[in-house]
Design an enzyme around this catalytic site. Structure first.
Site, short mmCIF file in Angstrom:
data_model
loop_
_atom_site.label_atom_id
_atom_site.label_comp_id
_atom_site.label_asym_id
_atom_site.label_seq_id
_atom_site.Cartn_x
_atom_site.Cartn_y
_atom_site.Cartn_z
N TYR A 106 16.51 -66.71 28.59
CA TYR A 106 16.90 -66.12 27.33
C TYR A 106 18.30 -65.54 27.55
O TYR A 106 18.46 -64.40 27.99
CB TYR A 106 15.92 -65.03 26.89
CG TYR A 106 16.31 -64.33 25.61
CD1 TYR A 106 16.82 -65.05 24.53
CD2 TYR A 106 16.16 -62.95 25.47
CE1 TYR A 106 17.18 -64.41 23.36
CE2 TYR A 106 16.51 -62.30 24.30
CZ TYR A 106 17.02 -63.04 23.25
OH TYR A 106 17.39 -62.41 22.08
N ASP A 150 16.26 -70.29 25.07
CA ASP A 150 17.22 -69.91 24.03
C ASP A 150 18.54 -69.64 24.75
O ASP A 150 18.75 -68.57 25.31
CB ASP A 150 16.72 -68.67 23.29
CG ASP A 150 17.69 -68.21 22.21
OD1 ASP A 150 18.76 -68.84 22.06
OD2 ASP A 150 17.38 -67.22 21.54
#
Length: 266
Positions: A106, A150
């Protein structure tokens, strides 16, 4: 055997647990990598995943923010968490399964101002990428590697709703596009989604909550990625074995990100 891997920024695993379990039943991946779990490690709803058939779990949580987790049908070996994040936030985890290293990320969003001096968040984001890129330059390129998560950069002209307008917005600025390109070269990475859906087809994985009808406005970005080094790219089960599950974004109170999935022969 076939190995199916999904990456999904769920934007709070406890808030959207029912949706995550519904998706697992529907898509039936072997491994689910999730980001932005927004809970501490001990708060992660492990029992629900075990009951769903995913007994092998790795969680790197943090109070209130960030956090990554991985649930699997198959056992795996945990690998060292590499120090790409200078703040020590819960943004990285690594495993090895079936001879494949899998890193779940992330990466910081970078704030609103695309200036490394004026905006420490933007500098943090680019430094994270730079540390990762330098590590990849020293890594054995022959060892299979998958990076997913992500990554908070939409790297291509057709990964954003408007290339011209988004060049001024964090996630698609020239500095970020250059940084992402350096990462791709350092890891000799391939993008299975662009292999399956070449330019100029637009691909998005994220849509803002600001639009009441995300399909109608379709002002999306492709911020979520699964990247494969050469040994793994050759193992895709078919040329179109890469899927963006954008229908999940239509569910009630969804994450603003859609799950993405690849399937490999291992």
């Amino acid at each position: 055997m076939r190995l199916s891997v999904v990456s999904w920024n769920v934007n709070s695993v406890r808030l959207r647990l029912d949706q995550v379990l519904r998706f697992l039943k529907q898509a039936d991946p072997d491994i689910l990598c999730i980001q932005e779990i927004k809970c501490q490690t001990h708060e992660f709803p492990s029992e629900a995943f075990i009951e769903a058939g995913y007994p092998h779990i790795l969680v790197h949580g943090q109070k209130g923010w960030h956090g990554v987790a991985l649930v699997s049908k198959y056992p795996f070996e945990t690998r060292e968490v590499l120090p790409f994040c200078r703040r020590g936030e819960a943004r990285v985890q690594a495993i090895e399964v079936a001879g494949i290293e899998l890193w779940n990320f992330y990466i910081p969003a970078g704030g609103d101002v695309p200036d490394r001096v004026a905006n420490d968040k933007f500098d943090h984001k680019l430094e994270f990428y730079e540390r990762l890129t330098e590590y990849l330059k020293r890594r054995d390129a022959d060892k299979p590697l998958m990076i997913c998560g992500d990554l908070n950069i939409a790297p291509g002209e057709y990964d954003v709703w408007s290339h011209r307008q988004m060049l001024r917005v964090v996630s698609h600025t020239p500095a970020e596009l250059e940084t992402f390109a350096h990462l791709m070269v350092a890891g000799a990475f391939h993008d299975p989604f662009r292999a399956a859906y070449p330019d100029p087809q637009r691909l998005f994985t994220w849509w803002s909550y600001r639009s009441a009808d995300f399909r109608k406005s379709n002002r999306g970005l492709r911020l979520d990625h699964i990247l494969l080094n050469p040994g793994l790219m050759a193992r895709l089960t078919s040329p179109i074995a890469a899927v963006i599950h954008d229908t999940v974004r239509e569910w009630e109170r969804p994450s603003d990100h859609a799950p993405i999935q690849v399937e490999l022969n291992v």
